[in-house]
Design a protein around this motif. Structure first.
Motif, short mmCIF file in Angstrom:
data_model
loop_
_atom_site.label_atom_id
_atom_site.label_comp_id
_atom_site.label_asym_id
_atom_site.label_seq_id
_atom_site.Cartn_x
_atom_site.Cartn_y
_atom_site.Cartn_z
N GLU A 223 9.45 -10.05 66.96
CA GLU A 223 8.72 -11.37 65.89
C GLU A 223 7.70 -10.46 65.64
OE1 GLU A 223 10.72 -12.65 68.72
OE2 GLU A 223 11.72 -13.48 67.94
N ARG A 224 7.14 -10.72 66.21
CA ARG A 224 5.68 -9.26 66.22
C ARG A 224 5.92 -8.44 65.14
NH1 ARG A 224 3.66 -10.97 72.39
NH2 ARG A 224 4.65 -8.84 72.93
N GLN B 236 4.85 -6.30 58.73
CA GLN B 236 5.35 -7.59 56.64
C GLN B 236 7.39 -7.66 56.70
OE1 GLN B 236 2.07 -5.63 55.05
NE2 GLN B 236 0.74 -7.00 54.68
N SER B 237 7.58 -7.58 57.60
CA SER B 237 9.07 -7.92 56.73
C SER B 237 9.58 -9.43 57.85
CB SER B 237 9.47 -6.70 57.53
OG SER B 237 10.76 -6.74 57.65
N ASN B 238 10.95 -9.09 58.51
CA ASN B 238 11.14 -10.79 58.92
C ASN B 238 12.81 -9.51 60.48
OD1 ASN B 238 14.14 -10.71 57.64
ND2 ASN B 238 12.79 -10.83 55.44
N ALA C 50 8.22 -7.54 63.61
CA ALA C 50 8.18 -8.68 62.07
C ALA C 50 6.92 -8.22 61.11
CB ALA C 50 9.69 -9.16 62.29
N SER C 51 6.20 -9.60 61.97
CA SER C 51 4.94 -10.06 61.62
C SER C 51 4.05 -8.53 61.21
CB SER C 51 4.35 -10.69 62.54
OG SER C 51 3.32 -11.25 61.65
N GLN C 52 3.83 -8.19 62.54
CA GLN C 52 3.11 -6.48 61.67
C GLN C 52 3.49 -5.99 60.62
OE1 GLN C 52 0.11 -6.24 63.72
NE2 GLN C 52 -0.02 -4.12 62.47
#
Length: 182
Positions: free
Chosen positions: A26-27, A33-35, A29-31
């Motif tokens: 999750e981190r 800019q994805s999912n 993906a967030s970093q």
């Protein structure tokens, strides 16, 4: 930067800091800019992403710091410099050795090229593999040293002089190792 490049860059930072077990998709993906779904689509899951991240980091290092058989001591200094600039690569590799040893195997084509390059300059009675392993050990030693030992070494030198002194020590150690004859 493409999405996969952003994912691998974010994964390198995350896994270098927290390892495989502590790293969070999750981190990443967030970093990046994805999912999470895209990460699973590209890499099949956390283990696939971790393995790809380790492989990418080792491949980039091999490309950035190729062996120089004519100057293995200088190459050791370059490997030291690379670890100074990119400490996350060594940390990532160490986490991989601890948590997913199957992910730490350097791609065989890269390892073979390095071994062949070193073979031309190997100091007898050391084999090319011995020389390659020892050069890496010497070049990485300061990044792996305990803080107390590091502090003692810094008594006589400060700031940028510390890294320069350590680099000189790496190059000198490899020069002396290669002078060994049977």
């Amino acid at each position: 930067m493409t999405l996969t490049e952003r994912i691998l860059a974010a994964a390198t930072i995350e896994f270098a800091a927290h390892g495989f077990a502590g790293g969070r998709v999750e981190r990443i993906a967030s970093q990046a800019q994805s999912n999470v779904r895209m990460i699973y689509a590209y890499y099949g899951g956390k283990s696939g992403l971790f393995d790809a991240t380790v492989s990418d980091a080792l491949r980039r290092m091999a490309e950035n710091v190729p062996p120089r058989p004519e100057d293995l001591a200088g190459w050791a200094g370059d490997v030291f410099d690379h670890h100074q600039r990119f400490p996350e690569v060594l940390r990532l590799s160490m986490w991989a050795q601890l948590e997913r040893p199957e992910a730490t195997a350097e791609p065989s084509d890269i390892y073979r090229k390095k071994t062949l390059a070193v073979a031309t300059a190997a100091a007898r009675p050391l084999s090319a593999v011995d020389v390659l392993v020892f050069i890496y050990a010497i070049a990485q030693a300061w990044q792996l040293s305990p803080e107390g030992l590091t502090s003692l070494a810094e008594i006589s030198v400060r700031g940028e002089e510390v890294a320069a002194a350590r680099r000189r020590a790496v190059v000198t150690a490899v020069e002396r190792m290669l002078q060994v004859q049977p």
